[in-house]
Design a protein around this motif. Sequence first.
Motif, short mmCIF file in Angstrom:
data_model
loop_
_atom_site.label_atom_id
_atom_site.label_comp_id
_atom_site.label_asym_id
_atom_site.label_seq_id
_atom_site.Cartn_x
_atom_site.Cartn_y
_atom_site.Cartn_z
N LEU A 178 0.62 -1.21 -0.12
CA LEU A 178 -0.33 -0.04 -0.65
C LEU A 178 1.18 1.35 -0.10
N ILE A 179 2.36 1.69 0.73
CA ILE A 179 3.28 1.89 0.84
C ILE A 179 3.52 2.89 -0.59
N LEU A 180 3.95 1.25 -1.33
CA LEU A 180 4.06 1.38 -2.84
C LEU A 180 3.75 2.01 -3.67
N VAL A 181 2.22 1.88 -2.93
CA VAL A 181 1.24 1.91 -4.24
C VAL A 181 0.79 4.14 -4.37
N PHE A 182 1.17 3.87 -3.02
CA PHE A 182 0.72 5.70 -2.84
C PHE A 182 2.08 6.46 -3.47
N ALA A 183 3.31 5.70 -3.31
CA ALA A 183 4.21 6.47 -4.22
C ALA A 183 4.43 6.11 -5.17
N VAL A 184 3.72 5.27 -6.09
CA VAL A 184 3.44 5.95 -7.71
C VAL A 184 2.41 7.12 -7.63
N LEU A 185 1.41 6.40 -7.16
CA LEU A 185 0.36 7.74 -7.75
C LEU A 185 0.89 8.55 -7.35
N GLY A 186 1.89 8.93 -6.21
CA GLY A 186 2.61 10.46 -6.15
C GLY A 186 3.66 10.95 -7.14
N ASN A 187 4.54 9.75 -7.09
CA ASN A 187 5.19 9.87 -8.54
C ASN A 187 4.38 10.33 -9.95
N LEU A 188 2.94 9.71 -10.33
CA LEU A 188 2.81 9.95 -11.35
C LEU A 188 2.07 11.06 -11.25
N PHE A 189 1.79 12.16 -10.12
CA PHE A 189 0.29 13.09 -9.91
C PHE A 189 0.65 14.13 -9.28
N SER A 190 2.26 14.03 -9.24
CA SER A 190 2.87 15.26 -8.43
C SER A 190 4.27 15.58 -8.67
N PRO A 195 12.79 4.23 -10.84
CA PRO A 195 12.75 2.58 -11.08
C PRO A 195 13.08 2.78 -9.70
N SER A 196 15.09 2.73 -9.68
CA SER A 196 15.27 2.55 -8.37
C SER A 196 15.57 2.75 -7.71
N ASP A 197 14.58 3.96 -6.95
CA ASP A 197 14.15 4.63 -5.85
C ASP A 197 13.21 3.51 -5.28
N PHE A 198 12.31 3.05 -6.39
CA PHE A 198 11.08 2.12 -6.07
C PHE A 198 11.93 0.95 -5.83
N LEU A 199 12.16 0.32 -6.66
CA LEU A 199 13.73 -0.89 -5.92
C LEU A 199 14.01 -1.24 -4.55
N ILE A 200 14.93 -0.01 -3.85
CA ILE A 200 15.23 0.30 -3.05
C ILE A 200 14.02 0.52 -1.96
N GLY A 201 13.46 0.96 -2.02
CA GLY A 201 12.01 1.22 -1.26
C GLY A 201 11.60 -0.23 -0.96
N GLY A 202 11.18 -0.98 -1.85
CA GLY A 202 10.18 -2.54 -1.87
C GLY A 202 10.85 -3.19 -0.83
N ILE A 203 12.19 -3.05 -1.13
CA ILE A 203 13.48 -4.00 -0.24
C ILE A 203 13.67 -3.52 0.53
N LEU A 204 13.34 -2.44 1.46
CA LEU A 204 13.37 -1.72 2.36
C LEU A 204 12.06 -1.75 3.46
N LEU A 205 10.65 -2.07 2.31
CA LEU A 205 10.09 -2.14 3.09
C LEU A 205 9.08 -3.48 3.64
N PHE A 206 9.59 -4.42 2.63
CA PHE A 206 9.21 -5.76 2.13
C PHE A 206 10.32 -7.58 3.74
#
Length: 96
Positions: free
Chosen positions: A17-29, A36-47
């Motif tokens: 859910l946190i990563l979905v909000f990050a994707v939405l923020g990236n799309l609309f703000s 993409p590497s930020d999302f990968l690192i964020g996913g690794i940290l969160l999961f």
Amino acid sequence: MMTQKQKTTMIYSLPALILVFAVLGNLFSKEFNWSPSDFLIGGILLFGTAIIIDLIRRIVKNQTYKIFLCIVVLFILIFTWVELAVGLFGTPFAGS
């Protein structure tokens, strides 16, 4: 009372859910600019944190130790995230 399966589902759905909000923020703000590497690192940290908390929850029997260890893991996640985001401590892996 939540079942074991419901607790596990909750633990792993929160990082998603946190990563979905990050994707939405990236799309609309325009202020939100993750690569993409930020999302990968964020996913690794969160999961990774979710996996560790799930293991703690399953292995540790003492409720006090279980809560303490989960809080320690969450603080490590927060400090790592802050360091990667703004370089608060000035460590080399933050790009400082």
